[in-house]
Motif scaffolding. Sequence first.
Motif, PDB file in Angstrom:
ATOM      1  N   LEU A  52       0.832  -1.202   0.000  1.00  0.00           N
ATOM      2  CA  LEU A  52       0.000   0.000   0.000  1.00  0.00           C
ATOM      3  C   LEU A  52       0.864   1.249   0.000  1.00  0.00           C
ATOM      4  O   LEU A  52       0.597   2.210  -0.741  1.00  0.00           O
ATOM      5  CB  LEU A  52      -0.926  -0.002   1.214  1.00  0.00           C
ATOM      6  CG  LEU A  52      -1.874   1.196   1.333  1.00  0.00           C
ATOM      7  CD1 LEU A  52      -2.823   1.255   0.142  1.00  0.00           C
ATOM      8  CD2 LEU A  52      -2.658   1.132   2.640  1.00  0.00           C
ATOM      9  N   ALA A  53       1.903   1.268   0.819  1.00  0.00           N
ATOM     10  CA  ALA A  53       2.788   2.432   0.864  1.00  0.00           C
ATOM     11  C   ALA A  53       3.468   2.646  -0.475  1.00  0.00           C
ATOM     12  O   ALA A  53       3.556   3.780  -0.967  1.00  0.00           O
ATOM     13  CB  ALA A  53       3.831   2.256   1.966  1.00  0.00           C
ATOM     14  N   ARG A  54       3.963   1.566  -1.074  1.00  0.00           N
ATOM     15  CA  ARG A  54       4.636   1.697  -2.367  1.00  0.00           C
ATOM     16  C   ARG A  54       3.684   2.244  -3.428  1.00  0.00           C
ATOM     17  O   ARG A  54       4.027   3.128  -4.210  1.00  0.00           O
ATOM     18  CB  ARG A  54       5.201   0.338  -2.806  1.00  0.00           C
ATOM     19  CG  ARG A  54       5.998   0.406  -4.106  1.00  0.00           C
ATOM     20  CD  ARG A  54       6.548  -0.950  -4.506  1.00  0.00           C
ATOM     21  NE  ARG A  54       7.511  -1.442  -3.533  1.00  0.00           N
ATOM     22  CZ  ARG A  54       7.336  -2.517  -2.785  1.00  0.00           C
ATOM     23  NH1 ARG A  54       6.210  -3.218  -2.886  1.00  0.00           N
ATOM     24  NH2 ARG A  54       8.256  -2.902  -1.927  1.00  0.00           N
ATOM     25  N   TYR A  55       2.469   1.704  -3.436  1.00  0.00           N
ATOM     26  CA  TYR A  55       1.454   2.150  -4.390  1.00  0.00           C
ATOM     27  C   TYR A  55       1.117   3.632  -4.192  1.00  0.00           C
ATOM     28  O   TYR A  55       1.084   4.416  -5.150  1.00  0.00           O
ATOM     29  CB  TYR A  55       0.206   1.290  -4.221  1.00  0.00           C
ATOM     30  CG  TYR A  55      -1.015   1.771  -4.966  1.00  0.00           C
ATOM     31  CD1 TYR A  55      -1.305   1.325  -6.242  1.00  0.00           C
ATOM     32  CD2 TYR A  55      -1.900   2.678  -4.367  1.00  0.00           C
ATOM     33  CE1 TYR A  55      -2.435   1.760  -6.924  1.00  0.00           C
ATOM     34  CE2 TYR A  55      -3.024   3.125  -5.029  1.00  0.00           C
ATOM     35  CZ  TYR A  55      -3.284   2.666  -6.302  1.00  0.00           C
ATOM     36  OH  TYR A  55      -4.405   3.116  -6.964  1.00  0.00           O
ATOM     37  N   LEU A  56       0.874   4.022  -2.932  1.00  0.00           N
ATOM     38  CA  LEU A  56       0.450   5.400  -2.673  1.00  0.00           C
ATOM     39  C   LEU A  56       1.574   6.398  -2.902  1.00  0.00           C
ATOM     40  O   LEU A  56       1.335   7.514  -3.390  1.00  0.00           O
ATOM     41  CB  LEU A  56      -0.087   5.527  -1.242  1.00  0.00           C
ATOM     42  CG  LEU A  56      -1.416   4.820  -0.965  1.00  0.00           C
ATOM     43  CD1 LEU A  56      -1.783   4.944   0.506  1.00  0.00           C
ATOM     44  CD2 LEU A  56      -2.540   5.384  -1.847  1.00  0.00           C
ATOM     45  N   GLN A 102      -1.773  12.435   3.086  1.00  0.00           N
ATOM     46  CA  GLN A 102      -0.960  12.859   4.224  1.00  0.00           C
ATOM     47  C   GLN A 102      -1.275  12.026   5.468  1.00  0.00           C
ATOM     48  O   GLN A 102      -0.368  11.619   6.213  1.00  0.00           O
ATOM     49  CB  GLN A 102      -1.175  14.349   4.499  1.00  0.00           C
ATOM     50  CG  GLN A 102      -0.784  15.262   3.344  1.00  0.00           C
ATOM     51  CD  GLN A 102       0.635  15.006   2.841  1.00  0.00           C
ATOM     52  OE1 GLN A 102       1.547  14.726   3.630  1.00  0.00           O
ATOM     53  NE2 GLN A 102       0.822  15.099   1.537  1.00  0.00           N
ATOM     54  N   GLN A 103      -2.537  11.755   5.696  1.00  0.00           N
ATOM     55  CA  GLN A 103      -2.940  10.969   6.858  1.00  0.00           C
ATOM     56  C   GLN A 103      -2.414   9.532   6.748  1.00  0.00           C
ATOM     57  O   GLN A 103      -1.916   8.954   7.729  1.00  0.00           O
ATOM     58  CB  GLN A 103      -4.460  10.956   6.963  1.00  0.00           C
ATOM     59  CG  GLN A 103      -4.993  10.139   8.138  1.00  0.00           C
ATOM     60  CD  GLN A 103      -6.514  10.202   8.227  1.00  0.00           C
ATOM     61  OE1 GLN A 103      -7.149  11.058   7.637  1.00  0.00           O
ATOM     62  NE2 GLN A 103      -7.094   9.282   8.977  1.00  0.00           N
ATOM     63  N   THR A 104      -2.515   8.957   5.567  1.00  0.00           N
ATOM     64  CA  THR A 104      -2.118   7.560   5.398  1.00  0.00           C
ATOM     65  C   THR A 104      -0.598   7.415   5.403  1.00  0.00           C
ATOM     66  O   THR A 104      -0.067   6.439   5.956  1.00  0.00           O
ATOM     67  CB  THR A 104      -2.719   6.982   4.108  1.00  0.00           C
ATOM     68  OG1 THR A 104      -4.135   7.199   4.115  1.00  0.00           O
ATOM     69  CG2 THR A 104      -2.450   5.489   3.999  1.00  0.00           C
ATOM     70  N   PHE A 105       0.118   8.368   4.829  1.00  0.00           N
ATOM     71  CA  PHE A 105       1.576   8.314   4.910  1.00  0.00           C
ATOM     72  C   PHE A 105       2.031   8.351   6.368  1.00  0.00           C
ATOM     73  O   PHE A 105       2.960   7.647   6.765  1.00  0.00           O
ATOM     74  CB  PHE A 105       2.204   9.475   4.144  1.00  0.00           C
ATOM     75  CG  PHE A 105       2.109   9.350   2.640  1.00  0.00           C
ATOM     76  CD1 PHE A 105       2.148   8.118   2.019  1.00  0.00           C
ATOM     77  CD2 PHE A 105       1.988  10.490   1.839  1.00  0.00           C
ATOM     78  CE1 PHE A 105       2.066   7.999   0.642  1.00  0.00           C
ATOM     79  CE2 PHE A 105       1.917  10.381   0.467  1.00  0.00           C
ATOM     80  CZ  PHE A 105       1.938   9.145  -0.140  1.00  0.00           C
ATOM     81  N   ALA A 106       1.366   9.174   7.167  1.00  0.00           N
ATOM     82  CA  ALA A 106       1.722   9.252   8.583  1.00  0.00           C
ATOM     83  C   ALA A 106       1.430   7.932   9.288  1.00  0.00           C
ATOM     84  O   ALA A 106       2.246   7.437  10.083  1.00  0.00           O
ATOM     85  CB  ALA A 106       0.953  10.393   9.247  1.00  0.00           C
ATOM     86  N   GLU A 107       0.274   7.337   8.992  1.00  0.00           N
ATOM     87  CA  GLU A 107      -0.086   6.066   9.628  1.00  0.00           C
ATOM     88  C   GLU A 107       0.885   4.956   9.236  1.00  0.00           C
ATOM     89  O   GLU A 107       1.248   4.110  10.059  1.00  0.00           O
ATOM     90  CB  GLU A 107      -1.509   5.678   9.224  1.00  0.00           C
ATOM     91  CG  GLU A 107      -1.965   4.362   9.844  1.00  0.00           C
ATOM     92  CD  GLU A 107      -3.391   3.997   9.463  1.00  0.00           C
ATOM     93  OE1 GLU A 107      -3.786   2.839   9.683  1.00  0.00           O
ATOM     94  OE2 GLU A 107      -4.107   4.880   8.929  1.00  0.00           O
ATOM     95  N   LEU A 108       1.311   4.961   7.978  1.00  0.00           N
ATOM     96  CA  LEU A 108       2.227   3.920   7.493  1.00  0.00           C
ATOM     97  C   LEU A 108       3.686   4.247   7.791  1.00  0.00           C
ATOM     98  O   LEU A 108       4.570   3.463   7.448  1.00  0.00           O
ATOM     99  CB  LEU A 108       2.039   3.730   5.978  1.00  0.00           C
ATOM    100  CG  LEU A 108       0.664   3.229   5.524  1.00  0.00           C
ATOM    101  CD1 LEU A 108       0.590   3.208   4.004  1.00  0.00           C
ATOM    102  CD2 LEU A 108       0.356   1.853   6.098  1.00  0.00           C
ATOM    103  N   GLU A 109       3.904   5.408   8.405  1.00  0.00           N
ATOM    104  CA  GLU A 109       5.254   5.849   8.779  1.00  0.00           C
ATOM    105  C   GLU A 109       6.191   5.911   7.569  1.00  0.00           C
ATOM    106  O   GLU A 109       7.337   5.466   7.618  1.00  0.00           O
ATOM    107  CB  GLU A 109       5.832   4.942   9.868  1.00  0.00           C
ATOM    108  CG  GLU A 109       5.014   4.951  11.144  1.00  0.00           C
ATOM    109  CD  GLU A 109       5.614   4.083  12.247  1.00  0.00           C
ATOM    110  OE1 GLU A 109       6.458   3.226  11.942  1.00  0.00           O
ATOM    111  OE2 GLU A 109       5.248   4.282  13.425  1.00  0.00           O
TER     112      GLU A 109
END
Length: 234
Positions: A52-56, A102-109
């Motif tokens: 998910l992080a790579r995709y986003l 921004q919210q999801t990047f923070a959650e995924l660190e």
Amino acid sequence: MTSVKPFNTTADVDPESFAGQLRLSTGADWDASVHHRFVEELFAGTVSDEVLARYLVQDYQFFDAFVAMLGACVATTDSKPARLRFAAQLGMLAADEDGYFQQTFAELEVPDSEVTSPQLTTPTQEFVAQMWEVARSRDYADLLVVLVIAEWLYLDWGERDKPLPEAQKHREWVELHRGDEFRAWTQFLIDELNRVAPPLDSDDGAQLSERWNRVVGIERAFFDAAYSDAPFRD
């Protein structure tokens, strides 16, 4: 002519229209994207945080060019109502979609450095290049081809008849690409493309068809790249 649904899509499109014919011509890549492993795992809530992080991170690299495309549509459309519609979408994009990132990047660190200067996959590089090319061309129909693909394909997977995932990082990405507002926005883009497109068998129509085929292929490759073992950065 009454619009019908000639394929598995939530958009209302005449199969003989410009957009309808292009959609049919790329059915294999389109359907492979809509039913991609990433989409299946996203709905199931089983997509890994790494994927998910790579995709986003890669998807976020489209943001600036996408805003530029909308701005170019504001400047080039021959329709005042369309100009206002594009302007309204610009405001929504900045408020809603960027907030999710921004919210999801923070959650995924995800480190800021990986968000702002990642190693781009080949599909990301190719898609960004296509977006900037049409943004700088100031060709309204060419702009619409890329916008229609970007939104219509995501509407088709976003509105699949599947239960929504529980986790916000999964559910909100689906919700951003479904519902009445996103469906109406996508339909507007399709209708605008059909309104201004040249005959498909003309030289200009052939060029737009070539663009369509290339970008749909890039979209499929973009989903595949989320499962690459390559790191964000060298």
